[in-house]
Design a protein around this motif. Structure first.
Motif, PDB file in Angstrom:
ATOM      1  N   GLN A   4     -30.720 -83.164 -95.200  1.00  0.00           N
ATOM      2  CA  GLN A   4     -30.011 -84.426 -95.386  1.00  0.00           C
ATOM      3  C   GLN A   4     -30.520 -85.178 -96.606  1.00  0.00           C
ATOM      4  OE1 GLN A   4     -27.533 -85.924 -93.484  1.00  0.00           O
ATOM      5  NE2 GLN A   4     -27.317 -83.985 -92.405  1.00  0.00           N
ATOM      6  N   ASN A   5     -31.563 -84.681 -97.265  1.00  0.00           N
ATOM      7  CA  ASN A   5     -32.111 -85.391 -98.421  1.00  0.00           C
ATOM      8  C   ASN A   5     -31.057 -85.493 -99.514  1.00  0.00           C
ATOM      9  OD1 ASN A   5     -33.571 -85.440-101.165  1.00  0.00           O
ATOM     10  ND2 ASN A   5     -35.144 -86.048 -99.714  1.00  0.00           N
ATOM     11  N   GLU A  22     -36.926 -73.962 -98.578  1.00  0.00           N
ATOM     12  CA  GLU A  22     -37.386 -74.239 -97.232  1.00  0.00           C
ATOM     13  C   GLU A  22     -37.618 -75.740 -97.108  1.00  0.00           C
ATOM     14  OE1 GLU A  22     -40.188 -71.330 -95.397  1.00  0.00           O
ATOM     15  OE2 GLU A  22     -41.498 -73.024 -95.791  1.00  0.00           O
ATOM     16  N   GLU A  23     -36.987 -76.340 -96.111  1.00  0.00           N
ATOM     17  CA  GLU A  23     -36.999 -77.793 -96.042  1.00  0.00           C
ATOM     18  C   GLU A  23     -38.355 -78.373 -95.659  1.00  0.00           C
ATOM     19  OE1 GLU A  23     -33.979 -79.389 -93.557  1.00  0.00           O
ATOM     20  OE2 GLU A  23     -34.565 -81.459 -93.939  1.00  0.00           O
ATOM     21  N   LEU A  24     -38.798 -79.339 -96.439  1.00  0.00           N
ATOM     22  CA  LEU A  24     -40.011 -80.109 -96.148  1.00  0.00           C
ATOM     23  C   LEU A  24     -39.628 -81.577 -96.239  1.00  0.00           C
ATOM     24  CD1 LEU A  24     -43.018 -78.767 -98.263  1.00  0.00           C
ATOM     25  CD2 LEU A  24     -42.844 -78.851 -95.813  1.00  0.00           C
ATOM     26  N   PRO A  25     -40.276 -82.450 -95.480  1.00  0.00           N
ATOM     27  CA  PRO A  25     -39.962 -83.863 -95.670  1.00  0.00           C
ATOM     28  C   PRO A  25     -40.494 -84.342 -97.020  1.00  0.00           C
ATOM     29  CG  PRO A  25     -41.530 -83.538 -93.864  1.00  0.00           C
ATOM     30  CD  PRO A  25     -41.298 -82.214 -94.473  1.00  0.00           C
ATOM     31  N   GLN A  26     -39.750 -85.239 -97.664  1.00  0.00           N
ATOM     32  CA  GLN A  26     -40.169 -85.722 -98.978  1.00  0.00           C
ATOM     33  C   GLN A  26     -41.495 -86.468 -98.869  1.00  0.00           C
ATOM     34  OE1 GLN A  26     -37.145 -87.886-101.071  1.00  0.00           O
ATOM     35  NE2 GLN A  26     -38.337 -87.880-102.955  1.00  0.00           N
TER      36      GLN A  26
END
Lengths: 293, 435, 301
Positions: B45-46, B72-76
């Motif tokens: 969703q970023n 690969e998704e990481l939180p910002q």
């Protein structure tokens, strides 16, 4: 020690069997603990070898307001844990011992918060405290429309909000104390009744003193869990607003992230020391080294 | 009976796990294209994922069978901390975007752990020629190019919803007083948690409006500011406190980025300070984030009162760890090359705004960019007198910028700190980072 | 009040002797106490169940329903959020990871600690009490304090960011509790079984495996359940020791995705539900054992 026949014959097997446990103990307990103590006296960034610098990490720790605030928070949390939290658990145990209707169902449900991941529980509470759709403010607004508190982000509420995430969840204490209560001989109660003691007097004069070992254990357990409390803070306030809800594990993890290992381990040692102080103090307070009966 | 159930359950679990075990074992042996797994926050969703993920897909299509990039998704929030941890045992991915300057210089560059892009740039003159000079010189350390300098500069300003707020004239031409007056009862989407990004940008505007503010921030880029008790900071923070308390949206206290964005995209706030990449959220494909009658076509762009905008090309961008093995490095370089093609740069600017001063842009690009009202708003908002500045975050030590600033802000908002106390607490934290 | 029969008769006796005024006073007190008691029990029930029920309920409501009426019941059973959580956010990988890590760590722990507890319970040998004391003392070591050494150890073993790392570290967690429970379990088995086996010439390993282990299965199940729950729920070391999505466990994924879910509360609640339900189910199936072990050892997980 005298070895029995079976034992002597099997001695090599015995040691072989205990070996895996010893290996686990050495690698995951003894070695880390020794490392923590030794490297807390060094400056160490993880790249270069640690260099000895005496007690500098400790004096840094003590000179920083964030550590002092953490200690103050811990003191408050420990007091609340040792009195209200344990008190509530003991109260429920006493009520259970009267076997009211449905007590088993309540006992079963009371355990649920403890079988849920601490991370998930912290997040559930984050939502409970949410100002827009949270349970708590929703309920309060039924009585006081327009009520508006951001529990996790406003001083002084944040401290109490974090406290509420564990305050009433004392099922472990309830279970330990309840087991102890059940083992009190019925004759003692009967004798007291004949002497004309009321229920409250029996609870206060007989049951409580006889349960002091399990209550003491409960106090130790609940205070040491406050020393190690991580998820309940890291996943709700991250120690904020400002440093209002900081505690030592958060300092420790931040120091690891900053690759300040000596400092991180000094924080770890302070947790050890606080744990041992708690142990000794509570032991003395509850005279736990003396036999109950 | 119950025990029986448990054992059956356990047995079923184990049977269920067998394929997973085999899968993990087999995974390592697969042959085929060089695969790069890049952990990155521009995903899910970023807002940055809107352009970035399709770009990665375009790359994968172009190099099909040769290279393949998986994001690969990481939180910002926490991306950089994770990179530092990975760096510690040489498990860094082949591509990293951005860096904590102090760490990058003291640890990575000082220990030769960053791949020098210099030779590669020299053999790709078409790329080198579009790089912005300041960016290139900033990224050249002891003759080595440590990260890919930017070709595009994107002035960061603010957005407002024209159905709620009519400034009357360009915001850039106003003073902050005029801006406060024109705002009336409209709200601004501030943040007071995570790194408090939208609030920090607004504070930057306030600081630059003070005499000497821009120069102070600029100096802070190289030698971080540790003392925030000076008059510029005090005046700007006092004004910030006024704005947050008077005009902060209802959810400001404790608001993370998503909350601030939510406030703006649900018409709970009329103004938000943010960079042009946010226009991704104003395109119809993001309409699932809209509510309360918000529509992306209601958004206008402008710069800060006092005629300032944030634009900083002097930062570290994409870099490759020196430890990356040859085939993966080739793939990473191919991706950098891909991103720097004129078409991709143009697509990037159309999606997320910005200008590429040294790139000969195509006619169709100019036409397309003019069609996007928000981006052309931003492009026309700047003039010869506009002050371009670095953000407060660039002038602060990392942990202050990422953690302490946002953590202390709630206290400024609820009044438990005066601006002076707030700045004092912040200075104390900064001092502690120096040990 | 009537916790045993004699006291009832005595109360009756007292009542006969007392005046009616005292009788009224006593009844009021009893009613008040009843109100207080059931009040507390209801409170306990509500604070424990409501958060969970609320989370599960909210997972079936849409965003606007969550925001506008937090208490309302969902008006339909909409599993869409769950489908999204699994398809868009890879929760099947995380669930599988959690299962894999927790089961393997539990099984390995049971083998290791059963062996250790068996010899401690059944044999005399030099160092026995020392080992037992040391092993159970580990209960007092807060897990976070070892964070840095374990982090470095895992790095040096080249296990950073692997599921193996988590299995290995979790293996060490249940030490004190397993020793406690398993030692008691093995001690409860009559020694005659061993002697009979020895006479028949059964080997040491065979005696352990074929005779003692099956007889200790209640203890093994209890320790196993407690460890599994602890491993399933673990967050701190999962956060510290893994990086990539391939090795992420459920509690970690949950904390990771607050940003992604912040536009869609339904998905957030669905993800929370996915994380908490398995623990509750396992507990529901085995609650007697869980409660008994907590009461005796005073620990969870």
């Amino acid at each position: 020690m005298k070895l029995d026949k079976l034992g002597r014959k099997n001695l090599p097997w015995v040691y072989l069997f205990i070996l895996p446990s010893v290996v686990v103990f050495l690698t995951f307990y003894l070695l880390p603990i020794v490392t923590v103590f030794v490297t807390s006296l060094t400056r160490w960034d993880g790249y270069n070898p640690p260099t000895f610098q005496g007690f500098r990490n400790y004096s840094l720790l003590l000179s920083r307001s964030v550590f002092l605030i953490s200690l103050r928070n811990l003191l408050w949390w420990s007091l609340i844990a040792g009195t209200l939290h344990v008190g509530f658990g003991v109260l429920v145990a006493f009520l259970f011992s009267r076997r009211p209707v449905g007590w088993k169902a309540v006992r079963t449900v009371y355990m649920i918060p403890n079988v849920i991941s601490g991370a998930a529980w912290a997040m559930i509470y984050r939502f409970i405290f949410n100002n827009d759709f949270g349970l708590l403010n929703g309920m309060i607004r039924v009585f006081a429309p327009g009520f508006n508190v951001k529990w996790l982000f406003q001083s002084p509420y944040a401290f109490w909000a974090v406290t509420l995430t564990w305050l009433f969840y004392a099922v472990i204490i309830t279970l330990i104390v309840h087991a102890d209560l059940m083992s009190i001989p019925a004759e003692l109660h009967e004798a007291a009744h004949i002497d004309g003691a009321t229920g409250l007097q029996i609870a206060w004069r007989i049951d409580l003193p006889l349960c002091r070992f399990s209550i003491g254990t409960s106090v130790i357990l609940s205070i040491t869990s406050r020393i190690a409390m991580y998820e309940a803070v890291a996943l709700t306030t991250r120690g904020g607003p400002g440093d209002d809800t900081m505690n030592i594990p958060i300092i420790l993890v931040n120091a690891i992230t900053d690759m300040n290992y000596g400092y991180a381990n000094a924080a770890a040692v302070s947790m050890f020391v606080l744990g041992i102080v708690t142990l000794v103090l509570v032991n003395w307070l509850f005279r736990m080294n003396r036999r109950v009966y | 009976m119950k025990k029986c159930t448990v054992f059956i359950l356990a047995a079923l679990m184990l049977v269920g796990l067998m394929p997973a075990l085999w899968a993990t074992a087999a995974e390592e042996e697969a042959e085929g294209p060089v695969e790069l797994v890049i952990p990155h926050y521009k995903a899910g969703q970023n807002v940055g994922g809107k352009f970035f993920l399709p770009q990665v897909e375009r790359f994968n299509t172009m190099y099909e069978g040769e290279y393949h990039i998986v994001i690969e998704e990481l939180p910002q929030d926490g991306y950089m901390a994770k990179m530092k941890q990975l760096a510690q045992q040489g498990q860094l991915p082949a591509l990293i975007e951005g860096a904590d300057n102090q760490w990058f210089e003291d640890v990575m560059i000082a220990n030769d752990r960053v791949y020098d892009l210099g030779p590669w740039l020299n053999s790709h003159q078409e790329i080198k020629s579009v790089l912005i000079d300041d960016a290139l010189s900033f990224n050249t350390v002891d003759g080595a190019v440590v990260s890919l300098p930017q070709a595009v500069t994107r002035p960061i300003g603010l957005f407002y919803n024209e159905t709620m707020y009519d400034p009357g004239k360009r915001i850039g031409e106003m003073t902050f007083d005029e801006f406060a007056d024109s705002l009336g009862r409209n709200k601004i989407a501030f943040m007071t948690s995570e790194n408090a990004w939208t609030t920090g940008l607004f504070l930057t505007g306030l600081i630059v409006a003070e005499p000497g503010g821009a120069a102070m921030l600029r100096a802070g880029l190289e030698d971080k500011v540790y003392d925030y008790t000076g008059p510029i900071w005090l005046r700007a923070t006092t004004r910030l406190q006024g704005f947050i308390r008077e005009s902060g949206s209802a959810n400001t206290l404790g608001a993370a980025y998503a909350d601030a964005a939510n406030a703006f995209m649900s018409k709970s706030a009329a103004v938000i300070a943010n960079g042009p990449w946010m226009v991704n959220d104003f395109t119809p494909s993001s309409s699932d984030k809209w509510s309360g009658g918000f529509n992306g076509n209601q958004v206008r762009g402008d710069i800060y009162p006092g005629n300032s905008a944030i634009a900083n090309v002097m930062g570290y961008r994409w870099w490759i760890p020196a430890s990356t093995p040859e085939p993966e490095r080739e793939a990473a370089l191919a991706f950098l090359e891909f991103m720097m093609q004129p078409e991709e740069l143009e697509a990037y600017m159309i999606a997320e705004g910005g200008t590429a001063p040294k790139l000969q842009v195509s006619q169709s690009f100019l036409e397309q960019q003019a069609q996007d009202r928000v981006l052309s708003d931003l492009a026309t908002a700047v003039n010869a007198d506009t002050t371009f500045t670095v953000a407060v975050y660039d002038a602060m030590p990392q942990s202050i910028a990422n953690e302490e600033f946002g953590k202390l802000l709630p206290k400024l908002l609820d009044g438990s700190f005066t601006p002076a106390e707030f700045l004092e607490a912040l200075s104390k934290k900064a001092e502690e980072t120096r040990m | 009040m009537a916790d045993n029969a004699p006291s009832v008769t005595r109360t009756a006796l007292v009542r006969q002797a007392g005046t009616s005024k005292e009788d009224v006073k006593r009844t009021t007190r009893r009613i008040l106490f009843g109100v207080f008691m059931y009040g507390v029990l209801i409170f306990v029930f509500v604070v424990s169940a409501l958060p969970v029920v609320w989370v599960i309920m909210s997972a079936f409501k849409d965003n606007s329903a969550i925001l506008s009426s937090p208490f309302s019941l969902p008006n339909q059973l909409n599993f869409q959020a769950f489908v999204q959580v699994f398809t868009l956010y890879n929760f099947q990988t995380y669930t599988l990871n959690s299962l894999l890590v927790a089961s393997l760590a539990t099984l390995l722990s049971l083998v290791v600690y059963a062996m250790g507890a068996y010899v401690i319970a059944r044999f005399d040998f030099p160092g026995k009490s020392l080992f037992y004391i040391l092993f159970t003392l580990t209960l007092l070591v807060p897990p976070h304090t070892k964070a840095q050494p374990i982090f470095s150890l895992i790095l040096n073993l080249r296990l950073y960011d692997t599921k193996t790392a988590l299995v290995v570290v979790y293996l060490s967690f249940g030490m004190a509790m397993s020793m406690f429970i398993l030692r008691a379990a093995f001690m409860a088995i009559p020694k005659e079984f061993d002697e009979a086996a020895a006479i028949e010439g059964a080997s040491f390993v065979r005696t352990f495996w074929m005779i003692n282990l099956p007889l200790a299965k209640t203890g093994l199940a209890t320790a196993g359940i407690m460890m599994f729950l602890g491993h399933w729920n673990e967050y701190f070391y999962a956060m510290l020791l893994t990086a990539s999505a391939k090795h992420r466990t459920l509690p970690l994924a949950l904390a990771f995705f607050t940003e992604a879910f912040s536009y869609d509360y339904t998905q957030m609640f669905a993800a929370l539900t996915v994380v908490i339900i398995p623990g509750i189910v396992i507990y529901a199936l085995t609650q007697e054992q869980v409660q008994a072990s907590v009461a005796s050892s005073g620990v969870k997980g």
